[in-house]
Design a protein around this motif. Structure first.
Motif, mmCIF file in Angstrom:
data_model
loop_
_atom_site.group_PDB
_atom_site.id
_atom_site.type_symbol
_atom_site.label_atom_id
_atom_site.label_comp_id
_atom_site.label_asym_id
_atom_site.label_seq_id
_atom_site.Cartn_x
_atom_site.Cartn_y
_atom_site.Cartn_z
ATOM 1 N N LEU A 170 -1.972 -70.040 -55.814
ATOM 2 C CA LEU A 170 -2.443 -68.941 -56.656
ATOM 3 C C LEU A 170 -2.485 -69.412 -58.102
ATOM 4 C CD1 LEU A 170 -0.504 -65.814 -55.299
ATOM 5 C CD2 LEU A 170 -2.909 -66.397 -54.929
ATOM 6 N N MET A 171 -3.617 -69.195 -58.750
ATOM 7 C CA MET A 171 -3.769 -69.593 -60.146
ATOM 8 C C MET A 171 -3.721 -68.355 -61.016
ATOM 9 S SD MET A 171 -6.608 -72.058 -61.800
ATOM 10 C CE MET A 171 -6.230 -72.974 -63.289
ATOM 11 N N ALA A 172 -2.740 -68.309 -61.914
ATOM 12 C CA ALA A 172 -2.515 -67.150 -62.762
ATOM 13 C C ALA A 172 -3.683 -66.935 -63.725
ATOM 14 C CB ALA A 172 -1.211 -67.319 -63.535
ATOM 15 N N PRO A 173 -3.787 -65.716 -64.266
ATOM 16 C CA PRO A 173 -4.864 -65.425 -65.220
ATOM 17 C C PRO A 173 -4.759 -66.276 -66.476
ATOM 18 C CG PRO A 173 -3.727 -63.409 -64.525
ATOM 19 C CD PRO A 173 -2.918 -64.568 -64.035
ATOM 20 N N GLN A 174 -5.845 -66.276 -67.256
ATOM 21 C CA GLN A 174 -5.832 -66.940 -68.552
ATOM 22 C C GLN A 174 -5.098 -66.087 -69.585
ATOM 23 O OE1 GLN A 174 -9.449 -69.435 -69.720
ATOM 24 N NE2 GLN A 174 -10.386 -67.679 -68.732
ATOM 25 N N TYR A 175 -4.517 -66.754 -70.563
ATOM 26 C CA TYR A 175 -3.983 -66.065 -71.740
ATOM 27 C C TYR A 175 -4.873 -66.395 -72.925
ATOM 28 C CZ TYR A 175 -1.079 -64.890 -75.759
ATOM 29 O OH TYR A 175 -0.608 -64.367 -76.932
ATOM 30 N N ARG A 176 -5.381 -65.394 -73.574
ATOM 31 C CA ARG A 176 -6.178 -65.567 -74.783
ATOM 32 C C ARG A 176 -5.603 -64.659 -75.861
ATOM 33 N NH1 ARG A 176 -8.934 -70.225 -74.121
ATOM 34 N NH2 ARG A 176 -10.316 -70.192 -72.297
ATOM 35 N N MET A 177 -5.124 -65.241 -76.943
ATOM 36 C CA MET A 177 -4.480 -64.463 -77.995
ATOM 37 C C MET A 177 -5.401 -63.375 -78.531
ATOM 38 S SD MET A 177 -2.700 -65.788 -81.533
ATOM 39 C CE MET A 177 -1.638 -66.935 -80.648
ATOM 40 N N ARG A 178 -6.670 -63.709 -78.750
ATOM 41 C CA ARG A 178 -7.605 -62.745 -79.324
ATOM 42 C C ARG A 178 -7.870 -61.577 -78.377
ATOM 43 N NH1 ARG A 178 -12.399 -65.936 -82.608
ATOM 44 N NH2 ARG A 178 -11.052 -67.033 -84.093
ATOM 45 N N LEU A 179 -7.877 -61.870 -77.071
ATOM 46 C CA LEU A 179 -8.190 -60.824 -76.099
ATOM 47 C C LEU A 179 -6.971 -59.992 -75.722
ATOM 48 C CD1 LEU A 179 -10.602 -62.756 -73.694
ATOM 49 C CD2 LEU A 179 -11.194 -61.183 -75.543
ATOM 50 N N SER A 180 -5.778 -60.518 -75.980
ATOM 51 C CA SER A 180 -4.570 -59.836 -75.521
ATOM 52 C C SER A 180 -4.388 -58.462 -76.152
ATOM 53 C CB SER A 180 -3.336 -60.702 -75.797
ATOM 54 O OG SER A 180 -3.181 -60.920 -77.193
ATOM 55 N N VAL A 181 -4.990 -58.240 -77.336
ATOM 56 C CA VAL A 181 -4.859 -56.932 -77.979
ATOM 57 C C VAL A 181 -5.786 -55.909 -77.343
ATOM 58 C CG1 VAL A 181 -4.129 -57.916 -80.172
ATOM 59 C CG2 VAL A 181 -6.566 -57.552 -79.748
ATOM 60 N N MET A 182 -6.784 -56.378 -76.587
ATOM 61 C CA MET A 182 -7.742 -55.463 -75.956
ATOM 62 C C MET A 182 -7.503 -55.317 -74.456
ATOM 63 S SD MET A 182 -11.273 -56.572 -77.894
ATOM 64 C CE MET A 182 -11.078 -58.324 -77.521
ATOM 65 N N VAL A 183 -7.063 -56.400 -73.811
ATOM 66 C CA VAL A 183 -6.851 -56.393 -72.356
ATOM 67 C C VAL A 183 -5.435 -56.876 -72.073
ATOM 68 C CG1 VAL A 183 -7.616 -57.309 -70.140
ATOM 69 C CG2 VAL A 183 -9.297 -56.837 -71.937
ATOM 70 N N ASP A 184 -4.654 -56.057 -71.406
ATOM 71 C CA ASP A 184 -3.269 -56.421 -71.102
ATOM 72 C C ASP A 184 -3.216 -57.120 -69.745
ATOM 73 O OD1 ASP A 184 -0.576 -56.726 -71.073
ATOM 74 O OD2 ASP A 184 -0.078 -54.593 -70.899
ATOM 75 N N VAL A 185 -3.200 -58.433 -69.795
ATOM 76 C CA VAL A 185 -3.213 -59.237 -68.567
ATOM 77 C C VAL A 185 -1.801 -59.452 -68.026
ATOM 78 C CG1 VAL A 185 -3.951 -61.446 -67.573
ATOM 79 C CG2 VAL A 185 -5.303 -60.389 -69.372
ATOM 80 N N ALA A 186 -0.792 -59.320 -68.881
ATOM 81 C CA ALA A 186 0.580 -59.676 -68.512
ATOM 82 C C ALA A 186 1.074 -58.984 -67.230
ATOM 83 C CB ALA A 186 1.529 -59.384 -69.676
ATOM 84 N N PRO A 187 0.816 -57.687 -67.007
ATOM 85 C CA PRO A 187 1.307 -57.067 -65.770
ATOM 86 C C PRO A 187 0.736 -57.718 -64.507
ATOM 87 C CG PRO A 187 0.696 -55.388 -67.365
ATOM 88 C CD PRO A 187 0.201 -56.690 -67.913
ATOM 89 N N TYR A 188 -0.501 -58.162 -64.566
ATOM 90 C CA TYR A 188 -1.127 -58.796 -63.406
ATOM 91 C C TYR A 188 -0.536 -60.184 -63.183
ATOM 92 C CZ TYR A 188 -4.312 -54.918 -63.974
ATOM 93 O OH TYR A 188 -4.822 -53.642 -64.086
ATOM 94 N N ASP A 189 -0.244 -60.863 -64.265
ATOM 95 C CA ASP A 189 0.430 -62.157 -64.157
ATOM 96 C C ASP A 189 1.813 -61.996 -63.537
ATOM 97 O OD1 ASP A 189 0.885 -65.074 -64.930
ATOM 98 O OD2 ASP A 189 2.458 -64.081 -66.093
ATOM 99 N N ARG A 190 2.555 -60.972 -63.968
ATOM 100 C CA ARG A 190 3.899 -60.744 -63.414
ATOM 101 C C ARG A 190 3.847 -60.437 -61.929
ATOM 102 N NH1 ARG A 190 4.795 -58.150 -68.461
ATOM 103 N NH2 ARG A 190 4.277 -56.115 -67.570
#
Length: 257
Positions: A170-190
């Motif tokens: 399984l390959m985790a999502p990307q982290y993008r600093m600029r996008l993190s304020v608009m899309v919260d990817v962290a819960p899906y990564d967890r």
């Protein structure tokens, strides 16, 4: 066997077999010339084997890999950065000398984990690859897919592959600093990380790796120069390909559970 016991067993193998061809590399950083690829070893530690890949390597038979993901995993197209998937074959061949690789990339734009789980069962499993690299999470986060539905889709996809004896990373999502304020990817990564631990699935922690680079200013992503953004993205993707190949090679060399 629990992860703690497996780690002890792996350590014992390393102590008792110093001359073995199956020894793990000593570093978690990609064996590439770009020093920016280096990450803490804890991020790339792997203690879950890939038994089907191991079997093929030991028999010196070709290894068939399927890449299934979204935009960041697609074959490189004109005007976009060279993806990590574009450099994966060369990276794997460097780390597994002599291996014959067939890599099929079935990635498509904007597919959710549920859509990909259906494709895994309907299309990928009948192909009988040895290994599937499943990248997902960013599309689900952008579409605000219910986190429980995301988790269920991961479980369904993993089950479909395991039923056919296919290894999965399984390959985790990307982290993008600029996008993190608009899309919260962290819960899906967890959720992916928790499910991977529960199901004994190899997880490539791309989210944590890219966040480590961002936190340490390893790559200058603040530029508005499009050409420079392209170069930075391609450098990151080369590192991702190398680190992913490192983890696959390590997992393929682990003793069976």
């Amino acid at each position: 066997m629990t992860r703690l016991l497996r780690r002890a067993a792996i350590a014992l193998v390393l102590v008792l077999a110093p001359g073995s061809a199956w020894l793990l590399p000593a570093t978690g950083a990609a064996a590439d010339s770009d020093t920016r690829c280096a990450v803490p070893e804890s991020l790339t530690f792997v203690d879950t084997p890939l038994p089907q890949v191991t079997k093929k390597l030991q028999a010196r038979l070709p290894v068939h890999v399927v890449v299934l993901g979204t935009s960041s995993s697609m074959p490189t197209t004109k005007g976009l950065p060279r993806s990590y998937a574009a450099g994966l074959q060369a990276a794997l061949e460097t780390r597994l000398p002599g291996v014959l690789l067939q890599i099929d990339n079935l990635s498509e734009k904007n597919h959710t984990a549920m859509q990909m789980a259906e494709k895994l069962a309907r299309t990928v499993a009948p192909m009988q690859p040895d290994l599937v690299l499943w990248q997902t999470g960013n599309v689900d986060a952008a579409q605000q897919i219910d986190i429980n539905d995301f988790s269920a889709a991961l479980e369904d996809g993993i089950a479909a592959l395991r039923k056919s004896g296919i290894d999965v990373v399984l390959m985790a999502p990307q982290y993008r600093m600029r996008l993190s304020v608009m899309v919260d990817v962290a819960p899906y990564d967890r959720v992916m990380s928790q499910l991977g631990n529960a199901e004994d699935v190899v997880i490539f922690p791309r989210f944590d790796i890219m966040r480590h680079w961002a936190d340490n200013g390893t790559f200058d992503t603040r530029t508005d120069d499009l050409a420079m953004q392209m170069l930075v993205a391609e450098a990151q993707n080369r590192c991702i390909a190398g680190l992913l190949a490192d983890m696959i090679a390590r997992a393929a060399r682990l003793p069976p559970q």
